[in-house]
Write a protein that holds these residues in place. Structure first.
Motif, mmCIF file in Angstrom:
data_model
loop_
_atom_site.group_PDB
_atom_site.id
_atom_site.type_symbol
_atom_site.label_atom_id
_atom_site.label_comp_id
_atom_site.label_asym_id
_atom_site.label_seq_id
_atom_site.Cartn_x
_atom_site.Cartn_y
_atom_site.Cartn_z
ATOM 1 N N THR A 1 48.316 26.197 111.204
ATOM 2 C CA THR A 1 48.945 27.442 110.756
ATOM 3 C C THR A 1 49.845 27.174 109.557
ATOM 4 O OG1 THR A 1 48.927 28.364 112.988
ATOM 5 C CG2 THR A 1 50.483 29.338 111.429
ATOM 6 N N ARG A 2 49.767 28.044 108.552
ATOM 7 C CA ARG A 2 50.655 27.963 107.406
ATOM 8 C C ARG A 2 51.903 28.792 107.688
ATOM 9 N NH1 ARG A 2 49.540 24.208 103.714
ATOM 10 N NH2 ARG A 2 50.531 25.525 102.129
ATOM 11 N N PHE A 3 53.093 28.238 107.405
ATOM 12 C CA PHE A 3 54.319 28.969 107.687
ATOM 13 C C PHE A 3 55.448 28.470 106.804
ATOM 14 C CE2 PHE A 3 54.351 25.225 110.303
ATOM 15 C CZ PHE A 3 55.676 24.837 110.407
ATOM 16 N N ASP A 4 56.552 29.222 106.790
ATOM 17 C CA ASP A 4 57.763 28.839 106.058
ATOM 18 C C ASP A 4 58.663 28.098 107.033
ATOM 19 O OD1 ASP A 4 60.178 28.620 104.721
ATOM 20 O OD2 ASP A 4 59.986 30.570 103.740
ATOM 21 N N THR A 5 58.713 26.777 106.904
ATOM 22 C CA THR A 5 59.428 25.951 107.870
ATOM 23 C C THR A 5 60.929 26.221 107.885
ATOM 24 O OG1 THR A 5 59.722 23.671 108.626
ATOM 25 C CG2 THR A 5 59.756 24.035 106.254
ATOM 26 N N PHE A 6 61.486 26.713 106.776
ATOM 27 C CA PHE A 6 62.919 26.984 106.733
ATOM 28 C C PHE A 6 63.255 28.318 107.374
ATOM 29 C CE2 PHE A 6 62.083 23.905 103.417
ATOM 30 C CZ PHE A 6 63.079 22.967 103.640
ATOM 31 N N GLU A 7 62.295 29.199 107.425
ATOM 32 C CA GLU A 7 62.493 30.474 108.116
ATOM 33 C C GLU A 7 62.427 30.298 109.633
ATOM 34 O OE1 GLU A 7 60.591 35.004 108.148
ATOM 35 O OE2 GLU A 7 59.666 33.406 106.963
ATOM 36 N N THR A 8 61.600 29.355 110.093
ATOM 37 C CA THR A 8 61.405 29.134 111.530
ATOM 38 C C THR A 8 62.179 27.931 112.056
ATOM 39 O OG1 THR A 8 59.452 27.741 111.187
ATOM 40 C CG2 THR A 8 59.086 30.124 111.350
ATOM 41 N N GLN A 9 62.989 27.302 111.198
ATOM 42 C CA GLN A 9 63.768 26.122 111.585
ATOM 43 C C GLN A 9 62.870 24.971 112.029
ATOM 44 O OE1 GLN A 9 67.232 26.192 111.011
ATOM 45 N NE2 GLN A 9 66.522 28.069 110.030
ATOM 46 N N ALA A 10 61.812 24.732 111.247
ATOM 47 C CA ALA A 10 60.887 23.611 111.452
ATOM 48 C C ALA A 10 60.119 23.719 112.762
ATOM 49 C CB ALA A 10 61.609 22.276 111.364
ATOM 50 N N VAL A 11 59.865 24.951 113.239
ATOM 51 C CA VAL A 11 59.066 25.185 114.436
ATOM 52 C C VAL A 11 57.851 26.024 114.060
ATOM 53 C CG1 VAL A 11 58.989 26.209 116.749
ATOM 54 C CG2 VAL A 11 61.067 25.073 115.955
ATOM 55 N N CYS A 12 56.658 25.567 114.441
ATOM 56 C CA CYS A 12 55.442 26.323 114.147
ATOM 57 C C CYS A 12 55.467 27.637 114.924
ATOM 58 C CB CYS A 12 54.204 25.509 114.537
ATOM 59 S SG CYS A 12 52.653 26.431 114.380
ATOM 60 N N PRO A 13 55.320 28.776 114.254
ATOM 61 C CA PRO A 13 55.372 30.059 114.960
ATOM 62 C C PRO A 13 54.163 30.300 115.869
ATOM 63 C CG PRO A 13 54.745 30.391 112.671
ATOM 64 C CD PRO A 13 55.109 28.943 112.809
ATOM 65 N N GLN A 14 53.086 29.552 115.671
ATOM 66 C CA GLN A 14 51.876 29.755 116.463
ATOM 67 C C GLN A 14 51.864 28.904 117.738
ATOM 68 O OE1 GLN A 14 49.513 31.979 115.858
ATOM 69 N NE2 GLN A 14 48.276 31.374 117.637
ATOM 70 N N CYS A 15 52.010 27.582 117.586
ATOM 71 C CA CYS A 15 51.906 26.700 118.753
ATOM 72 C C CYS A 15 53.257 26.150 119.207
ATOM 73 C CB CYS A 15 50.944 25.547 118.473
ATOM 74 S SG CYS A 15 51.531 24.405 117.196
ATOM 75 N N LYS A 16 54.343 26.522 118.504
ATOM 76 C CA LYS A 16 55.716 26.161 118.863
ATOM 77 C C LYS A 16 56.005 24.650 118.738
ATOM 78 C CE LYS A 16 56.182 30.456 119.807
ATOM 79 N NZ LYS A 16 56.795 31.327 118.776
ATOM 80 N N THR A 17 55.217 23.947 117.941
ATOM 81 C CA THR A 17 55.486 22.524 117.709
ATOM 82 C C THR A 17 56.753 22.368 116.872
ATOM 83 O OG1 THR A 17 53.138 21.962 117.792
ATOM 84 C CG2 THR A 17 54.595 20.391 116.705
ATOM 85 N N GLN A 18 57.646 21.493 117.320
ATOM 86 C CA GLN A 18 58.873 21.205 116.583
ATOM 87 C C GLN A 18 58.644 19.988 115.685
ATOM 88 O OE1 GLN A 18 62.374 22.594 116.870
ATOM 89 N NE2 GLN A 18 62.352 21.455 114.926
ATOM 90 N N PHE A 19 58.924 20.120 114.401
ATOM 91 C CA PHE A 19 58.701 19.030 113.465
ATOM 92 C C PHE A 19 60.021 18.326 113.147
ATOM 93 C CE2 PHE A 19 55.123 21.844 112.871
ATOM 94 C CZ PHE A 19 54.061 20.953 112.872
ATOM 95 N N PRO A 20 60.063 17.008 113.324
ATOM 96 C CA PRO A 20 61.319 16.272 113.125
ATOM 97 C C PRO A 20 61.748 16.196 111.665
ATOM 98 C CG PRO A 20 59.533 14.739 113.573
ATOM 99 C CD PRO A 20 58.975 16.115 113.778
ATOM 100 N N VAL A 21 60.798 16.212 110.739
ATOM 101 C CA VAL A 21 61.132 16.123 109.318
ATOM 102 C C VAL A 21 60.327 17.163 108.539
ATOM 103 C CG1 VAL A 21 61.797 13.691 109.331
ATOM 104 C CG2 VAL A 21 59.409 14.298 108.971
ATOM 105 N N THR A 22 60.877 17.552 107.400
ATOM 106 C CA THR A 22 60.235 18.526 106.514
ATOM 107 C C THR A 22 60.124 17.928 105.120
ATOM 108 O OG1 THR A 22 61.001 20.458 107.763
ATOM 109 C CG2 THR A 22 60.470 20.794 105.438
ATOM 110 N N GLY A 23 58.943 18.010 104.530
ATOM 111 C CA GLY A 23 58.708 17.444 103.210
ATOM 112 C C GLY A 23 59.138 18.358 102.086
ATOM 113 N N CYS A 24 59.638 17.752 101.010
ATOM 114 C CA CYS A 24 60.046 18.503 99.824
ATOM 115 C C CYS A 24 58.847 18.696 98.905
ATOM 116 C CB CYS A 24 61.156 17.756 99.092
ATOM 117 S SG CYS A 24 61.682 18.534 97.545
ATOM 118 N N LEU A 25 58.588 19.927 98.495
ATOM 119 C CA LEU A 25 57.465 20.198 97.602
ATOM 120 C C LEU A 25 57.707 19.665 96.203
ATOM 121 C CD1 LEU A 25 56.705 22.130 99.956
ATOM 122 C CD2 LEU A 25 55.883 23.738 98.237
ATOM 123 N N ASP A 26 58.963 19.424 95.845
ATOM 124 C CA ASP A 26 59.291 18.973 94.501
ATOM 125 C C ASP A 26 59.230 17.450 94.348
ATOM 126 O OD1 ASP A 26 60.448 21.386 92.719
ATOM 127 O OD2 ASP A 26 60.941 21.724 94.823
#
Length: 316
Positions: free
Chosen positions: A257-282
Motif C-alpha cells: 500500500t502507498r501512503f503518507d508515513t508522516f500522516e499515519t505516524q509510520a503505520v501502514c493504514p491497510q495492514c497496520k504494520t509499524q515501521f521503525p524507520v522512515t527513509g528521506c526522499l531527498d
C-alpha cells in the motif's frame, strides 16, 4: 556501481572500511605487467609499478572515505577495479560536507607530488637504475591521475566538485543537472579523442562516464520533481534537514500500500504494520519518526516579534 561491488573480492578492513578488489583487475594487471614497458631489467619491477598504481588509487579513495566520515557521513567500503577505485561514501546532503568529501581524494594526490619528487631526487639517475625508473614512472602516474580526476566531467572528482560548488548558489538538483550536462560535453570530447587516437582504453572510459552521466541525469530529474512538492511542517530529516513532502510517497513492504508515513505516524493504514524507520526522499537516509519530529522542532526558531516561524532548508 552495484555491479562493481558484487563482483569484488574482499581484501582487508582498515579503520572500519572494507577494501575489495574487482575480479577483472587481475586480467588487466596481467596484460599490463607482461605486455607493456620494457624499461626494467626484470618483470618484478613491472609488478612493483602496477602495485604502486594500486597503492596510489587506494590512498586516493581513503582520502574520500575518511573525509566523508569527518563531516558525519557514512563510508564503509572501497572497491578497486581496472578503471580506478570507488569509495562508497554518503556524506550529509550539504554542499560544504559533500565538497570536502570529494576534494579530499585529489588532495591526497597533491600531497604525494612533493613526496614523490623528493624520492626521485634522492634516488638519482644512478646510471638508469631500476629504482630511479620506477620512482619517475610512479611520479608521472600520480600526476596523470590527479589531472585526469580534476577534469570537470561528471562523475570524475572534478565534475562532482564543480557540482558541489554550484550547489551553494543554485541548489542540489540544479547543480547536479548542470554538472551532468558538462559531463555529456566531456564524454563527446573523450569519444572524439578515442577515435582520433584509435584508443580502446579511452573509449571504455568514455562509455563508463556516459553511463554515469545518464544515471546522474535521471537522478537530477527526480530531485527536481521532488523539490517542487509541497512540504509537511513539523518534521525534518535529521541528516539533510529537509522537510518531507506531503503525499503517498512511501510504500508498505508487507501489503504494498502507498501512503503518507508522516500522516499515519509510520503505520501502514491497510495492514497496520509499524515501521521503525522512515527513509528521506531527498538524501536517502532512514530514521525513526520520532527523530524526524525532533529535527522538525529544532528547525523552528523564535522571531523577533515573539512568534515562531519554520525555517525550511533550500529545496534546490
Amino acid at each position: 556501481m552495484n555491479s562493481i561491488r558484487k563482483g569484488s573480492i574482499p581484501l582487508f578492513r582498515l579503520a572500519g572500511i572494507a577494501v575489495s578488489l574487482h575480479w577483472s583487475w587481475f586480467f588487466v594487471a596481467a596484460f599490463e605487467i607482461s605486455g607493456a614497458r620494457r624499461a626494467y631489467s626484470s618483470i618484478g619491477w613491472n609488478v612493483a609499478e602496477y602495485l604502486a598504481l594500486f597503492l596510489i588509487v587506494l590512498l586516493h579513495e581513503f582520502g574520500h572515505a575518511l573525509a566523508c566520515r569527518q563531516v558525519g557521513g557514512i563510508a564503509n567500503q572501497i572497491v578497486l577495479w581496472p578503471l580506478g577505485g570507488v569509495a562508497y561514501v554518503n556524506p550529509p546532503q550539504r554542499p560544504g560536507a559533500t565538497l570536502w568529501s570529494l576534494a579530499a581524494g585529489p588532495l591526497v594526490n597533491v600531497a604525494l607530488v612533493p613526496a614523490l619528487y623528493a624520492a626521485v631526487m634522492l634516488a638519482g639517475p644512478a646510471g638508469g637504475s631500476n629504482l630511479y625508473a620506477l620512482l619517475r614512472t610512479v611520479e608521472y602516474i600520480n600526476l596523470v591521475l590527479l589531472v585526469f580526476n580534476m577534469l570537470p566531467i561528471y562523475p570524475l572528482d572534478g565534475g562532482q566538485i564543480l557540482r558541489s560548488l554550484l550547489w551553494f548558489g543554485i541548489g542540489r538538483a540544479r547543480s547536479l543537472m548542470v554538472a551532468v550536462v558538462v559531463g555529456f560535453i566531456g564524454v563527446a570530447g573523450l569519444i572524439a579523442l578515442a577515435l582520433w587516437q584509435q584508443s580502446a582504453w579511452v573509449g571504455v572510459v568514455a562509455v563508463f562516464i556516459l553511463l554515469n552521466c545518464w544515471s546522474g541525469l535521471r537522478h537530477a530529474q527526480a530531485l527536481l520533481k521532488i523539490a517542487k512538492l509541497p512540504r509537511r511542517p513539523g518534521f525534518a530529516c535529521p541528516s539533510c534537514k529537509t522537510a518531507p513532502p506531503i503525499g503517498n510517497y512511501w510504500g508498505c513492504a508487507a501489503c504494498k500500500t502507498r501512503f503518507d508515513t508522516f500522516e499515519t505516524q509510520a503505520v501502514c493504514p491497510q495492514c497496520k504494520t509499524q515501521f521503525p524507520v522512515t527513509g528521506c526522499l531527498d538524501c536517502g537516509r532512514r530514521y525513526p519518526i520520532a527523530e524526524w519530529r525532533a529535527a522538525g522542532f529544532a528547525a523552528t526558531v523564535a522571531t523577533p516579534a515573539g512568534g515562531v516561524s519554520p525555517v525550511l532548508p533550500s529545496r534546490g
